[in-house]
Design a protein around this motif. Sequence first.
Motif, PDB file in Angstrom:
ATOM      1  N   THR A 105      58.320  11.410 -69.933  1.00  0.00           N
ATOM      2  CA  THR A 105      58.215   9.995 -70.278  1.00  0.00           C
ATOM      3  C   THR A 105      56.767   9.725 -70.661  1.00  0.00           C
ATOM      4  OG1 THR A 105      59.960   9.439 -68.739  1.00  0.00           O
ATOM      5  CG2 THR A 105      58.542   7.651 -69.466  1.00  0.00           C
ATOM      6  N   ILE A 106      56.548   9.243 -71.877  1.00  0.00           N
ATOM      7  CA  ILE A 106      55.169   9.102 -72.366  1.00  0.00           C
ATOM      8  C   ILE A 106      54.448   8.010 -71.592  1.00  0.00           C
ATOM      9  CG2 ILE A 106      53.806   8.475 -74.383  1.00  0.00           C
ATOM     10  CD1 ILE A 106      55.865   9.811 -76.108  1.00  0.00           C
ATOM     11  N   ARG A 107      55.174   6.953 -71.209  1.00  0.00           N
ATOM     12  CA  ARG A 107      54.523   5.812 -70.560  1.00  0.00           C
ATOM     13  C   ARG A 107      53.847   6.216 -69.258  1.00  0.00           C
ATOM     14  NH1 ARG A 107      57.101   2.230 -67.026  1.00  0.00           N
ATOM     15  NH2 ARG A 107      59.077   3.119 -67.676  1.00  0.00           N
ATOM     16  N   THR A 108      54.503   7.079 -68.486  1.00  0.00           N
ATOM     17  CA  THR A 108      53.941   7.487 -67.206  1.00  0.00           C
ATOM     18  C   THR A 108      53.407   8.902 -67.222  1.00  0.00           C
ATOM     19  OG1 THR A 108      56.158   8.111 -66.537  1.00  0.00           O
ATOM     20  CG2 THR A 108      55.398   5.939 -65.899  1.00  0.00           C
ATOM     21  N   ALA A 109      53.595   9.613 -68.350  1.00  0.00           N
ATOM     22  CA  ALA A 109      53.163  11.007 -68.477  1.00  0.00           C
ATOM     23  C   ALA A 109      53.747  11.881 -67.385  1.00  0.00           C
ATOM     24  CB  ALA A 109      51.636  11.117 -68.491  1.00  0.00           C
TER      25      ALA A 109
ATOM     26  N   ILE B 109      50.487  14.512 -77.767  1.00  0.00           N
ATOM     27  CA  ILE B 109      51.383  13.385 -78.062  1.00  0.00           C
ATOM     28  C   ILE B 109      51.276  12.329 -76.969  1.00  0.00           C
ATOM     29  CG2 ILE B 109      53.784  12.721 -78.364  1.00  0.00           C
ATOM     30  CD1 ILE B 109      54.294  15.468 -79.568  1.00  0.00           C
ATOM     31  N   ILE B 110      51.244  12.774 -75.714  1.00  0.00           N
ATOM     32  CA  ILE B 110      51.183  11.811 -74.613  1.00  0.00           C
ATOM     33  C   ILE B 110      49.855  11.060 -74.639  1.00  0.00           C
ATOM     34  CG2 ILE B 110      51.005  11.639 -72.108  1.00  0.00           C
ATOM     35  CD1 ILE B 110      53.150  13.726 -71.880  1.00  0.00           C
ATOM     36  N   ASN B 113      49.945   8.425 -77.493  1.00  0.00           N
ATOM     37  CA  ASN B 113      50.995   7.417 -77.519  1.00  0.00           C
ATOM     38  C   ASN B 113      51.118   6.621 -76.232  1.00  0.00           C
ATOM     39  OD1 ASN B 113      52.765   7.678 -80.107  1.00  0.00           O
ATOM     40  ND2 ASN B 113      52.152   9.729 -79.523  1.00  0.00           N
ATOM     41  N   LYS B 114      50.343   6.977 -75.225  1.00  0.00           N
ATOM     42  CA  LYS B 114      50.503   6.310 -73.939  1.00  0.00           C
ATOM     43  C   LYS B 114      49.800   4.955 -73.967  1.00  0.00           C
ATOM     44  CE  LYS B 114      49.746   7.018 -69.051  1.00  0.00           C
ATOM     45  NZ  LYS B 114      49.220   7.923 -68.034  1.00  0.00           N
TER      46      LYS B 114
END
Lengths: 118, 141
Positions: A105-109, B109-110, B113-114
Amino acid sequence: MKMIWAIIQYESTQMVIDALEKAGIHAMTRMDVTGYDVASGIPEGSIGYTDMPKSMLMIVLADNEVARAVKVIRNMVKASMKNHLVAVNHEKSRIFVTYVEDSYTIRTAETFADPESI
Amino acid sequence: MKKIIAIIRDEKAYQTKTLLKSIGVQYIIDSHVRGRGKQKGFIRVPDGLAIFRRDSGVHLLQHPATESFIDISGQQIQIEKVSVSCFVPKRMLIIIAEDRDVSPIVDTIIRLNKTGRPGDGKIFICPIVYSTDIEDNDNVP
């Protein structure tokens, strides 16, 4: 963790999505594709129309939910066949299931090796 | 080999592709998709009073007191319940990479894009059995 690629008729997309929502599956990606199946599109004399509009749904689920989702998609596509034109019914729908090794999940890595918490 | 499927924000795609090119990723498949995640496609605006819905250009504001909707032109629409069937425009990048390259690509990417807000996207890593250039004539194993 498994990834479901469902290639379904364009006309039954919304019904399938609604059925998946009722089953509690909300997260998905949809894309509009064209293609044909064993019927080779719609034959029209010597030529055939092979670029049939289709929808592709991509759903990532835990292993124990895949069978339920496939059942929901299959039942709803069959049910929606009755409302279609005869020509559309020549085209079959397909469901492919592939492996997913890892998911982030990119939001929480965060990575989810645990399939229960996608 | 691994297939990296990254579903990211539409507006971050160009930056992401540029950055991936700079770290040596040469082949990227990029397609426009629509998707939603656990938040069901709803985006909460900062005041917390309205739900902002983005689905094929339709923008609706919900007022919790009246349970009715006001669209952009100011007309009031009565809707029985909030439909969760909305999809947000997203970009899907597909990258085929060697096993040792997967971790730096995912990190890149993270990092770009975060934003910390819902809707940042997901990355899936799938195994690839076989890949070849079409112009090569080697046999399939």
